[in-house]
Motif scaffolding. Structure first.
Motif, PDB file in Angstrom:
ATOM      1  N   LEU A 259     -18.701  32.258 -29.929  1.00 43.63           N
ATOM      2  CA  LEU A 259     -18.266  33.457 -28.945  1.00 43.63           C
ATOM      3  C   LEU A 259     -17.925  34.607 -29.827  1.00 43.63           C
ATOM      4  N   ALA A 260     -17.202  33.455 -30.759  1.00 42.17           N
ATOM      5  CA  ALA A 260     -16.278  34.780 -32.275  1.00 42.17           C
ATOM      6  C   ALA A 260     -17.312  35.753 -33.006  1.00 42.17           C
ATOM      7  N   SER A 261     -18.136  34.428 -33.408  1.00 40.93           N
ATOM      8  CA  SER A 261     -19.561  35.068 -34.577  1.00 40.93           C
ATOM      9  C   SER A 261     -20.252  36.006 -33.430  1.00 40.93           C
ATOM     10  N   ARG A 262     -20.699  36.289 -31.907  1.00 37.70           N
ATOM     11  CA  ARG A 262     -21.438  37.114 -31.650  1.00 37.70           C
ATOM     12  C   ARG A 262     -20.498  38.471 -31.206  1.00 37.70           C
ATOM     13  N   MET A 263     -19.204  38.106 -31.525  1.00 33.85           N
ATOM     14  CA  MET A 263     -18.162  39.658 -31.722  1.00 33.85           C
ATOM     15  C   MET A 263     -18.360  39.894 -32.935  1.00 33.85           C
ATOM     16  N   GLY A 264     -19.072  39.789 -33.909  1.00 32.57           N
ATOM     17  CA  GLY A 264     -19.017  39.910 -35.188  1.00 32.57           C
ATOM     18  C   GLY A 264     -17.578  38.845 -35.670  1.00 32.57           C
ATOM     19  N   TYR A 265     -17.548  37.815 -36.124  1.00 24.91           N
ATOM     20  CA  TYR A 265     -16.752  37.328 -36.915  1.00 24.91           C
ATOM     21  C   TYR A 265     -17.683  36.502 -37.464  1.00 24.91           C
ATOM     22  N   GLU A 266     -18.418  35.759 -37.615  1.00 21.19           N
ATOM     23  CA  GLU A 266     -18.909  35.028 -37.764  1.00 21.19           C
ATOM     24  C   GLU A 266     -18.278  33.970 -39.591  1.00 21.19           C
ATOM     25  N   LYS A 267     -18.220  35.056 -40.249  1.00 23.43           N
ATOM     26  CA  LYS A 267     -17.951  34.197 -41.535  1.00 23.43           C
ATOM     27  C   LYS A 267     -16.367  34.035 -41.120  1.00 23.43           C
ATOM     28  N   GLU A 268     -15.903  34.289 -40.364  1.00 24.09           N
ATOM     29  CA  GLU A 268     -14.478  34.146 -40.351  1.00 24.09           C
ATOM     30  C   GLU A 268     -14.385  32.706 -39.596  1.00 24.09           C
ATOM     31  N   ALA A 269     -15.018  32.975 -38.695  1.00 28.01           N
ATOM     32  CA  ALA A 269     -15.116  31.815 -37.227  1.00 28.01           C
ATOM     33  C   ALA A 269     -15.680  30.555 -37.844  1.00 28.01           C
ATOM     34  N   ALA A 270     -16.668  30.358 -38.785  1.00 27.92           N
ATOM     35  CA  ALA A 270     -17.024  29.317 -39.577  1.00 27.92           C
ATOM     36  C   ALA A 270     -15.549  28.890 -40.501  1.00 27.92           C
TER      37      ALA A 270
END
Length: 349
Positions: A259-270
């Protein structure tokens, strides 16, 4: 937009405080009080306890875990709670996660969407007091070749159709929830990303069922903290956000990370996940973007919270369930009252 209160889990030494929060929410006119379960306190017992000591507020399961109970047992529990509470129960369901389903309940975490659909179908049949028969991939009622026969619920529920909610995060689950449920229980709901992450799939499901979003309850749980130092308040929720984005599940199966990745935080979520699963929980918390916290919580003064409440209402939220921060009961009660003040200030009451 109505307000709810999410009490979370019980049994951590704060049960008396939690009950006081529920009773104050009842006095203040909150619409619903939710209780959770994972592998500690169960929600049904808590809701019976709260319902017995409140007067007007609805009580809801957020959630009853599907692998924990057969669907007919859930129908019995729902009918009982609705009767004991005088028609104040809301049934929230969810599949939990693979670690809990398989590690705690011994139930294989496979085909969660199909399992949920069958579960809801059986509950609906039982609650309508028809004789329950079902021939599916996950349940067969009655079992063939034995003494079992179709049985109907012996008690008459206060309401034949108790409001049914499903906890949903992924697009397919959200679409199915829109199709078969009366409401959606969601988390990390950011108004700025609500359309693409949540509302579009819900709407698609409603359309599949020939319905609109009218009457469908969109219910995010939103942490709330009252104070002047917004940066310090945001830091309160770093461990919470890191736990979900980084630690709830495996590297391949973490719904909140996706979900965080879909919100635009893919790098940060990883990065959060890598640090959390390697044991660096402090590093994971530090890696949580401030903007992610700010967009998924209510922080600051009553005026600032009122502005954000307006954003949630504009983004399709119909019941805003607050999770008040605070180490003391007085802090939590003050936050409850501030929630009502903010709702009134925003003109949403």
């Amino acid at each position: 937009m109505r307000l709810g209160i999410n009490l979370g889990y019980w049994g951590a030494g704060m049960d008396a405080d939690n009950l006081a929060v529920a009773r104050e929410a009842d006095r203040l006119g909150y619409a619903v009080c939710w209780a959770a379960e994972a592998y500690g306190s169960d929600a049904a017992t808590v809701l019976a306890w709260v319902a017995a000591q409140t007067e007007r507020i609805d009580v809801g399961s957020a959630i009853f875990q599907i692998p924990a109970r057969t669907p007919t047992m859930t129908a019995m529990t729902a009918a009982t709670l609705d009767s004991l509470s005088g028609g104040r129960f809301r049934l929230g369901l969810g599949v939990s996660g693979p670690q809990v389903s398989e590690g705690w309940y011994g139930v294989k975490f496979d085909k969660p969407l199909a399992r949920t659909r069958e579960y809801v179908e059986i509950i609906r049949k039982a609650m309508s007091r028809e004789r329950v028969t079902h021939d599916g991939d996950h349940w067969t009622l009655p079992l063939p070749g034995g003494p079992g026969k179709p049985i109907k619920l012996t008690v008459h529920p206060v309401r034949e159709r108790i409001p049914l909610y499903i906890a949903a995060i992924g697009p397919k689950n959200l679409e199915q929830t829109g199709e078969i449920a009366d409401g959606a229980l969601v988390i990390f709901y950011a108004p700025e990303h609500a359309e693409e992450t949540t509302l579009a799939p819900l709407r698609a499901g409603r359309e599949k069922a020939g319905k609109s979003m009218d009457g469908f309850d969109v219910v995010p749980t939103v942490p709330i903290a009252l104070g002047d130092d917004v940066d310090a308040l945001a830091d309160l929720f770093r461990p919470y956000t890191a736990l979900y984005v980084g630690g709830m599940g495996s590297p391949k199966q973490n719904f909140y990370n996706k979900l965080a990745s879909r919100m635009g935080y893919e790098k940060e979520a990883a990065e959060i996940q890598q640090k959390y699963l390697s044991g660096d929980k402090q590093g994971a918390a530090a890696a949580v973007p401030r903007s992610l916290i700010d967009s998924t919580t209510l922080l600051g003064s009553v005026e600032r919270i009122a502005d954000r409440m307006q954003a949630y209402a504009d983004a399709g939220v119909t019941t805003l369930s607050l999770a008040p921060a605070g180490l003391t009961l007085d802090e939590r009660l003050a936050t409850l009252r501030a929630g009502v003040q903010a709702l009134e200030l925003a003109g949403l009451a």
